[in-house]
Motif scaffolding. Structure first.
Motif, mmCIF file in Angstrom:
data_model
loop_
_atom_site.group_PDB
_atom_site.id
_atom_site.type_symbol
_atom_site.label_atom_id
_atom_site.label_comp_id
_atom_site.label_asym_id
_atom_site.label_seq_id
_atom_site.Cartn_x
_atom_site.Cartn_y
_atom_site.Cartn_z
ATOM 1 N N HIS A 3 -18.685 -67.058 42.529
ATOM 2 C CA HIS A 3 -17.377 -67.600 42.167
ATOM 3 C C HIS A 3 -17.536 -68.461 40.935
ATOM 4 N N GLU A 4 -16.549 -68.373 40.048
ATOM 5 C CA GLU A 4 -16.550 -69.315 38.948
ATOM 6 C C GLU A 4 -15.949 -70.600 39.472
ATOM 7 N N TYR A 5 -16.617 -71.691 39.195
ATOM 8 C CA TYR A 5 -16.141 -72.960 39.699
ATOM 9 C C TYR A 5 -16.681 -74.051 38.808
ATOM 10 N N LYS A 6 -15.897 -75.047 38.579
ATOM 11 C CA LYS A 6 -16.338 -76.166 37.766
ATOM 12 C C LYS A 6 -17.214 -77.069 38.613
ATOM 13 N N PHE A 58 -30.115 -74.146 36.312
ATOM 14 C CA PHE A 58 -31.173 -73.711 35.421
ATOM 15 C C PHE A 58 -31.372 -74.710 34.288
ATOM 16 N N PHE A 59 -32.371 -74.442 33.486
ATOM 17 C CA PHE A 59 -32.640 -75.243 32.295
ATOM 18 C C PHE A 59 -31.386 -75.271 31.425
ATOM 19 N N HIS A 60 -31.145 -76.344 30.721
ATOM 20 C CA HIS A 60 -29.968 -76.548 29.861
ATOM 21 C C HIS A 60 -28.665 -76.590 30.657
ATOM 22 N N ASN A 61 -28.747 -76.994 31.935
ATOM 23 C CA ASN A 61 -27.576 -77.220 32.786
ATOM 24 C C ASN A 61 -26.698 -75.991 33.001
ATOM 25 N N LYS A 62 -27.248 -74.811 32.852
ATOM 26 C CA LYS A 62 -26.540 -73.593 33.255
ATOM 27 C C LYS A 62 -26.666 -73.498 34.771
ATOM 28 N N PHE A 63 -25.692 -72.873 35.425
ATOM 29 C CA PHE A 63 -25.758 -72.801 36.882
ATOM 30 C C PHE A 63 -25.071 -71.550 37.404
ATOM 31 N N THR A 64 -25.425 -71.201 38.644
ATOM 32 C CA THR A 64 -24.719 -70.162 39.385
ATOM 33 C C THR A 64 -24.403 -70.718 40.768
ATOM 34 N N VAL A 65 -23.331 -70.215 41.338
ATOM 35 C CA VAL A 65 -22.934 -70.585 42.688
ATOM 36 C C VAL A 65 -22.774 -69.293 43.484
ATOM 37 N N ASN A 66 -23.435 -69.229 44.619
ATOM 38 C CA ASN A 66 -23.304 -68.069 45.495
ATOM 39 C C ASN A 66 -22.742 -68.509 46.837
ATOM 40 N N CYS A 67 -21.644 -67.857 47.226
ATOM 41 C CA CYS A 67 -21.027 -68.111 48.523
ATOM 42 C C CYS A 67 -20.119 -66.946 48.856
ATOM 43 N N THR A 68 -19.644 -66.898 50.073
ATOM 44 C CA THR A 68 -18.778 -65.789 50.470
ATOM 45 C C THR A 68 -17.293 -66.144 50.460
ATOM 46 N N LYS A 69 -16.975 -67.420 50.722
ATOM 47 C CA LYS A 69 -15.571 -67.822 50.790
ATOM 48 C C LYS A 69 -15.325 -69.037 49.901
ATOM 49 N N PRO A 70 -14.203 -69.064 49.191
ATOM 50 C CA PRO A 70 -13.880 -70.230 48.364
ATOM 51 C C PRO A 70 -13.813 -71.532 49.164
ATOM 52 N N THR A 71 -13.402 -71.465 50.422
ATOM 53 C CA THR A 71 -13.329 -72.687 51.229
ATOM 54 C C THR A 71 -14.720 -73.251 51.500
ATOM 55 N N ASP A 72 -15.721 -72.368 51.605
ATOM 56 C CA ASP A 72 -17.100 -72.840 51.765
ATOM 57 C C ASP A 72 -17.526 -73.644 50.540
ATOM 58 N N GLU A 74 -15.510 -75.259 48.491
ATOM 59 C CA GLU A 74 -14.781 -76.534 48.510
ATOM 60 C C GLU A 74 -15.479 -77.530 49.435
ATOM 61 N N ASP A 75 -15.917 -77.068 50.599
ATOM 62 C CA ASP A 75 -16.637 -77.937 51.539
ATOM 63 C C ASP A 75 -17.957 -78.418 50.939
ATOM 64 N N PHE A 76 -18.645 -77.537 50.235
ATOM 65 C CA PHE A 76 -19.914 -77.879 49.592
ATOM 66 C C PHE A 76 -19.708 -78.977 48.546
ATOM 67 N N VAL A 77 -18.699 -78.817 47.706
ATOM 68 C CA VAL A 77 -18.400 -79.826 46.679
ATOM 69 C C VAL A 77 -18.006 -81.148 47.326
ATOM 70 N N ALA A 78 -17.245 -81.099 48.402
ATOM 71 C CA ALA A 78 -16.854 -82.326 49.113
ATOM 72 C C ALA A 78 -18.085 -83.016 49.685
ATOM 73 N N LEU A 79 -19.044 -82.247 50.206
ATOM 74 C CA LEU A 79 -20.270 -82.821 50.734
ATOM 75 C C LEU A 79 -21.109 -83.443 49.625
ATOM 76 N N MET A 80 -21.173 -82.781 48.475
ATOM 77 C CA MET A 80 -21.880 -83.375 47.335
ATOM 78 C C MET A 80 -21.234 -84.692 46.922
ATOM 79 N N ASN A 81 -19.898 -84.717 46.887
ATOM 80 C CA ASN A 81 -19.176 -85.953 46.530
ATOM 81 C C ASN A 81 -19.517 -87.070 47.516
#
Length: 86
Positions: A3-6, A58-72, A74-81
């Motif tokens: 998913h693309e996500y900020k 990754f190096f230079h702050n590039k990233f990927t996110v792997n998940c199956t559902k957008p709500t997962d 959202e929960d992950f970002v909330a947990l990081m916060n």
């Protein structure tokens, strides 16, 4: 599924640091409050994982996110916060 996500990479790296300082070391990395933090063999790639989401930075702050559902994600970002504020 990707998913693309900020993602705030600076925040994710702060969370990674907190997990490695305050978390419990296991065979899979450091675990803290529902997240697991680990690196690749040279330390240039950082992984943050929950049960349903994997964030790879990754190096230079590039990233990927792997998940199956957008709500997962959202929960992950909330947990990081939550960990970042603690």
């Amino acid at each position: 599924m990707e998913h693309e996500y900020k993602i705030d990479v600076k925040q994710a790296l702060r969370v990674f640091d907190k997990i490695t300082r305050e978390g419990e070391k296991t065979a899979h990395g450091w675990q803290y409050r529902g997240l697991t933090a680990s690196t690749d063999f040279d330390g240039y790639t950082v992984f943050l994982r929950s049960q349903t989401v994997e964030l790879t930075i990754f190096f230079h702050n590039k990233f990927t996110v792997n998940c199956t559902k957008p709500t997962d994600l959202e929960d992950f970002v909330a947990l990081m916060n939550k960990i970042d504020r603690a």
